[in-house]
Design an enzyme around this catalytic site. Structure first.
Site, PDB file in Angstrom:
ATOM      1  N   ALA A 477      -2.483  -1.743  -4.104  1.00 34.03           N
ATOM      2  CA  ALA A 477      -2.326  -2.021  -2.677  1.00 34.03           C
ATOM      3  C   ALA A 477      -0.872  -2.152  -2.277  1.00 34.03           C
ATOM      4  O   ALA A 477      -0.054  -2.753  -2.988  1.00 34.03           O
ATOM      5  CB  ALA A 477      -3.091  -3.287  -2.307  1.00 34.03           C
ATOM      6  N   ASP A 478      -0.563  -1.613  -1.104  1.00 36.39           N
ATOM      7  CA  ASP A 478       0.752  -1.783  -0.498  1.00 36.39           C
ATOM      8  C   ASP A 478       0.719  -2.780   0.653  1.00 36.39           C
ATOM      9  O   ASP A 478       1.738  -3.009   1.300  1.00 36.39           O
ATOM     10  CB  ASP A 478       1.274  -0.437   0.003  1.00 36.39           C
ATOM     11  CG  ASP A 478       0.340   0.216   1.000  1.00 36.39           C
ATOM     12  OD1 ASP A 478       0.501  -0.036   2.206  1.00 36.39           O
ATOM     13  OD2 ASP A 478      -0.571   0.945   0.590  1.00 36.39           O
ATOM     14  N   GLU A 509      -2.781   6.137  -6.056  1.00 38.31           N
ATOM     15  CA  GLU A 509      -1.593   5.785  -5.298  1.00 38.31           C
ATOM     16  C   GLU A 509      -0.935   4.480  -5.745  1.00 38.31           C
ATOM     17  O   GLU A 509      -1.615   3.485  -6.016  1.00 38.31           O
ATOM     18  CB  GLU A 509      -1.955   5.641  -3.821  1.00 38.31           C
ATOM     19  CG  GLU A 509      -2.530   6.918  -3.224  1.00 38.31           C
ATOM     20  CD  GLU A 509      -2.664   6.818  -1.730  1.00 38.31           C
ATOM     21  OE1 GLU A 509      -1.879   7.473  -1.022  1.00 38.31           O
ATOM     22  OE2 GLU A 509      -3.526   6.061  -1.262  1.00 38.31           O
ATOM     23  N   HIS A 510       0.395   4.534  -5.814  1.00 36.67           N
ATOM     24  CA  HIS A 510       1.276   3.368  -5.893  1.00 36.67           C
ATOM     25  C   HIS A 510       1.298   2.678  -7.258  1.00 36.67           C
ATOM     26  O   HIS A 510       1.824   1.562  -7.356  1.00 36.67           O
ATOM     27  CB  HIS A 510       0.935   2.318  -4.828  1.00 36.67           C
ATOM     28  CG  HIS A 510       0.857   2.855  -3.445  1.00 36.67           C
ATOM     29  ND1 HIS A 510       1.801   3.682  -2.904  1.00 36.67           N
ATOM     30  CD2 HIS A 510      -0.088   2.684  -2.471  1.00 36.67           C
ATOM     31  CE1 HIS A 510       1.461   3.990  -1.669  1.00 36.67           C
ATOM     32  NE2 HIS A 510       0.312   3.412  -1.380  1.00 36.67           N
ATOM     33  N   GLU A 531       0.661   8.960  -3.566  1.00 38.40           N
ATOM     34  CA  GLU A 531       1.941   8.399  -3.165  1.00 38.40           C
ATOM     35  C   GLU A 531       2.486   7.597  -4.329  1.00 38.40           C
ATOM     36  O   GLU A 531       1.765   6.781  -4.922  1.00 38.40           O
ATOM     37  CB  GLU A 531       1.800   7.488  -1.944  1.00 38.40           C
ATOM     38  CG  GLU A 531       1.629   8.242  -0.651  1.00 38.40           C
ATOM     39  CD  GLU A 531       1.568   7.312   0.546  1.00 38.40           C
ATOM     40  OE1 GLU A 531       1.595   6.080   0.349  1.00 38.40           O
ATOM     41  OE2 GLU A 531       1.478   7.815   1.673  1.00 38.40           O
ATOM     42  N   TYR A 534       5.715   2.355  -3.473  1.00 38.84           N
ATOM     43  CA  TYR A 534       6.693   2.087  -2.427  1.00 38.84           C
ATOM     44  C   TYR A 534       7.800   1.146  -2.901  1.00 38.84           C
ATOM     45  O   TYR A 534       8.931   1.225  -2.449  1.00 38.84           O
ATOM     46  CB  TYR A 534       6.009   1.394  -1.235  1.00 38.84           C
ATOM     47  CG  TYR A 534       5.096   2.222  -0.382  1.00 38.84           C
ATOM     48  CD1 TYR A 534       4.988   3.595  -0.524  1.00 38.84           C
ATOM     49  CD2 TYR A 534       4.344   1.596   0.612  1.00 38.84           C
ATOM     50  CE1 TYR A 534       4.144   4.325   0.290  1.00 38.84           C
ATOM     51  CE2 TYR A 534       3.497   2.324   1.429  1.00 38.84           C
ATOM     52  CZ  TYR A 534       3.400   3.691   1.267  1.00 38.84           C
ATOM     53  OH  TYR A 534       2.567   4.404   2.078  1.00 38.84           O
TER      54      TYR A 534
END
Length: 635
Positions: A477-478, A509-510, A531, A534
């Site tokens: 989670a972002d 992702e992430h 992705e 981040y």
């Protein structure tokens, strides 16, 4: 991908496109992605939802499973689904879960349509043997959510529309007013599958009726049919459609993958198409090499069963389009129907004694793993049951080597680090698969943080051979609870050790090291969306070797001799203002049997770069040159 991301640079063009759509046109839209500021998203209260609507004599599937029949007053059905939508549309990280099931028959009419929205953790499904057995005259919609801004602009998007589903029914599109007239809107991003659905009328995967910027990011459609109008893809950055009849497809942004879809647009890939007028970003494969559709609940009154569709090879179009569908019906009496109050001991005992398992809606806090020990076991989730290990174990371990079917569930990391959340096959079991009885992992989603603080080294590890992965989203989670570089720690999203594993719709992702590691022979992946993390705090904190910047997103292990990938993209948004770099997005052996088709990278926003697409090939993407950077074929 998600809560903190937005798309910049094209708000005005998209608003113009929206006006054209609203007037009945079908203009193409293009989108550029970046990140958007975080906002607090609180769970909605649960008190507004009425008690479950279930006919007398129906199965005992728990208080959050609603079974509707055609003879119920439409006003009662409408009030119930509206109350659930009002609660769930904003309820991104709440604990409420729902399944809305429709017995065979017709609901709504052209004069009085049944129309409702689908929010978080809500499954909408027909209970017929085929989609035509349940007909909704109206629409079942997902729209943009509009979030507050500090500068007075609008921020209406579908980027966070996750964890919901629609399946096994027919929609004759009717009703609506203004821009929303006679259109089925399914404006979603990851973990929001549409399966086994017929839509007669306009379909849009983008909500162009709200204020802007109206972005969406990824979705999954399978075993479905669309007639009467072209599907508007709109601002969807990426999308995969499998084994579906398509009556036209308009536009695309960076990555649209079609596998076994009559009516799909022809092969024509360039991920630059959305911005600079290049060819369309379409990866089109004529047939799916091996598929087995998701098991589903069917029945009416007191007679219910689970239907397991048959295995298909080199297939095109829906599994049900030729008439009576091949497959096996399993009586509901063979299933343990579990709830969050059912102990793991009781679940494991039932599975060991030959029972199958239905997990009803809710959050399951597990003091030990669920153990699947029998080949051919079915584990079916209703209403997005969520499994959380409490003591640093796996949430589920599949010890049986063949034929296990897992579908419709979420795995959340728990408060103590788990080595793995879902393990399919024991280590070293890769030679034990059976191509005639593949194991299935379908509509299964993973979260590290977000809903609750947690960590796990790996989310999904596949040790067995002959496994089909069909719509997987693994997300570190972002945004949400317990988010930070040293808080929701997670190394790898998906690891494949087994041979002959086929994936359709893989989004990861992430994660903090390699997002995917594929070590099995003869693997195939159709569609990959990624992705990079981040939040890498410094380059020194994100190095895969003494002199190698960052981690490749997708790694095919050095010993692999055969692998094929189609339609695969990796994006960057390093958001801490530090110039983080990744040397490459894809790292594969330089051998003729490892082939990648239509792959690319994209700089979304922030700082830093991805320096190559694959093995040093492909131009860098940076602030000055955000791309996409395409490699149509490698080697």
């Amino acid at each position: 991908m998600q809560y903190r991301r937005f798309m910049i640079g094209i708000a005005a063009p998209l608003m113009a496109v929206s006006a054209v759509w609203a007037a009945g046109g079908g203009a193409a839209a293009a989108a550029t992605a970046a990140a958007r500021p975080a906002a607090v998203h609180a769970a909605a209260p649960a008190a507004a939802v009425k008690p479950a609507v279930t006919p007398s004599g129906g199965p005992a599937l728990g208080p959050n499973v609603y079974i509707f029949t055609p003879d119920m007053p439409q006003s009662q059905i409408q009030a119930t689904v509206d109350a659930i939508a009002a609660q769930q549309v904003p309820n991104q990280f709440g604990t409420q879960r729902y399944a809305l099931l429709f017995e065979p028959g017709t609901y709504g009419s052209a004069a009085d349509p049944l129309m409702f929205q689908v929010g978080y953790y809500t499954e909408v499904a027909g209970l017929g043997a085929e989609p035509g057995d349940v007909t909704i005259n109206g629409s079942v919609d997902v729209y943009n959510q509009c979030f507050p801004t500090t500068d007075g602009s609008t921020n209406c998007i579908a980027l966070d529309n996750f964890w919901r589903s629609l399946s096994n029914l027919t929609i004759n599109v009717a009703g609506g007013t203004g821009c929303q007239t006679a259109t089925e809107f399914w404006a979603v991003s990851q973990a929001a599958p549409m399966r086994r659905v017929t839509v007669n009328g306009l379909t849009s995967l983008m909500d162009y009726c709200s204020a802007g910027p109206q972005f969406a990011s990824g979705g999954f459609i399978a075993d479905s049919s669309f007639t009467g109008a072209s599907i508007t893809n709109g601002s969807q950055q990426q999308f995969i459609v499998r084994n579906s009849n398509i009556d036209g497809w308009s536009n695309g942004v960076w990555n649209q993958v079609f596998v076994g879809d009559p009516g799909a647009p022809p092969q024509s890939f360039s991920a630059n198409s959305g911005l600079d007028g290049g060819t369309a970003p379409y990866t089109t494969v004529a047939a799916s090499p091996v598929t087995q559709e998701e098991p589903f609940l069917t029945g009416s009154g007191s007679a219910f069963s689970v239907f397991v569709p048959a295995l298909r090879h080199d297939s095109s179009g829906p599994s049900w389009s030729g008439g009576a569908e091949a497959g096996t019906s399993v009586s509901l009496s063979k299933f343990l129907i579990a709830s969050p109050s059912t102990s793991v001991l009781a679940i494991d005992a039932a599975l060991a004694l030959g029972r199958d398992l239905i997990l009803t809606p809710g959050v399951y806090h597990l003091n030990a793993p669920i153990l699947v020990t029998r080949p051919g076991t079915i584990v079916l989730g209703l209403g997005f049951p969520t499994l959380v290990p409490s003591h640093g174990t796996a949430a589920m371990q599949v010890l049986a080597p063949t034929g296990v079917k897992l579908s419709g569930m979420i795995f959340d990391a728990g408060p103590r680090n788990s080595p793995v959340l879902l393990q399919v096959g024991v280590p070293g079991s890769g030679i034990l698969g059976n191509p005639a009885q593949p194991s299935l992992v379908q509509d299964v989603f993973f979260r590290i943080g977000g809903a609750t603080a947690g960590s796990a080294t790996n989310s999904l590890v596949v040790n067995s051979s002959d496994v089909i992965l069909d719509n997987i989203w693994a997300w570190r989670a972002d945004h949400g609870a317990g988010v930070g570089w040293t808080a929701n720690t997670a190394s790898t999203g998906v690891t494949v050790n087994g041979s002959n594993v086929t994936a359709y719709g893989l989004a990861v992702e992430h994660y903090q090291k390699n997002e995917v590691v594929w070590a099995g022979q003869h693997g195939t992946d159709f569609f990959y969306q990624n992705e990079m993390p981040y939040d890498a705090p410094s380059q020194a904190d994100w190095m895969s070797g003494p002199s190698t910047d960052g981690y490749p997103s997708f790694v095919v292990a050095p010993g692999v001799k055969s692998f094929a990938g189609y339609g695969m993209g990796s994006y960057s948004f390093f958001d801490l203002g530090v110039p983080i770099e990744s040397a490459t997005a894809f790292l594969v052996p330089n051998t003729p049997g490892v082939q990648l088709h239509d792959i690319f990278t994209r700089f979304l926003n922030g700082s830093g770069s991805i320096d190559s697409v694959v093995n040093g090939t492909g131009a860098p993407v940076t602030t000055a040159n955000p791309g996409p950077s395409d490699v149509v074929s490698f080697p």
